[in-house]
Scaffold this motif. Structure first.
Motif, PDB file in Angstrom:
ATOM      1  N   ARG A 126       0.809  -1.215   0.000  1.00 16.04           N
ATOM      2  CA  ARG A 126       0.000   0.000   0.000  1.00 16.04           C
ATOM      3  C   ARG A 126       0.842   1.265   0.000  1.00 16.04           C
ATOM      4  O   ARG A 126       0.577   2.189  -0.751  1.00 16.04           O
ATOM      5  N   TRP A 127       1.880   1.320   0.835  1.00 17.99           N
ATOM      6  CA  TRP A 127       2.712   2.522   0.916  1.00 17.99           C
ATOM      7  C   TRP A 127       3.471   2.743  -0.391  1.00 17.99           C
ATOM      8  O   TRP A 127       3.646   3.876  -0.829  1.00 17.99           O
ATOM      9  N   TRP A 130       1.101   4.154  -2.949  1.00 20.93           N
ATOM     10  CA  TRP A 130       0.842   5.568  -2.651  1.00 20.93           C
ATOM     11  C   TRP A 130       1.999   6.435  -3.141  1.00 20.93           C
ATOM     12  O   TRP A 130       1.782   7.443  -3.821  1.00 20.93           O
TER      13      TRP A 130
END
Length: 174
Positions: A126-127, A130
């Motif tokens: 997820r990071w 992003w």
């Protein structure tokens, strides 16, 4: 804070912001002109019979293993860059610079290929997804500014002229 006072206080930062923007633009231009062609060269090499299975294995890595593999080339090039600095320190400036340029080209090629192979796994983090989305947005905005600049437009004209000369020269060759 009144706008006039704010403008007065921030004016020393304006040149630093412009410099940072141009340095980032140069990084993006290098990525555009270097990353893709170098990645394509390694993709051709990766089609060789003995290397196909390596690419298949890399494509199948889980996200954290892909991240570890993606960072490995940068760590492996550190000793080469230190060697280049030592060479420069010994008075061999040209050789040291050639080592740095060679390491940068090889490192970029390997990193570009690894990113292409591991991107689906990396985007599962997820990071990372992003950060990647923010980078692509920033890159698009900067490329828009760079492509509108006079040096970029002049460079494209020169590139087109050189390509036409090259093609004309090749047509004249027997």
């Amino acid at each position: 804070m009144p706008p006039a006072l704010r403008k007065l206080l921030l004016w020393p930062l304006r040149p630093i912001g412009h410099l940072a923007g141009w340095l980032l633009a140069l990084l993006i231009v290098f990525e555009e002109w270097g990353w893709e062609p170098l990645q394509k060269i390694l993709a051709r090499i990766g089609r060789w019979p003995g290397l196909r299975w390596i690419e298949g294995t890399v494509r199948g890595l889980p996200p954290w293993a892909a991240l570890l593999l993606f960072t490995l080339p940068s760590l492996m090039l550190l000793p080469v860059k230190l060697l280049a600095l030592w060479t420069i320190g010994q008075g061999h400036l040209v050789l040291g610079m050639l080592i740095i340029v060679g390491a940068k080209l090889v490192g970029t090629a390997v990193l570009a290929r690894l990113f292409t192979l591991t991107q689906p796994a990396l985007l599962q983090l997820r990071w990372f997804a992003w950060v990647y989305a923010r980078w692509m947005h920033t890159k698009a905005l900067l490329l828009e500014r760079v492509r509108a600049s006079w040096p970029w437009r002049a460079g494209r004209v020169l590139k087109r002229q050189w390509r036409m000369r090259w093609q004309a020269w090749r047509r004249r060759m027997p």
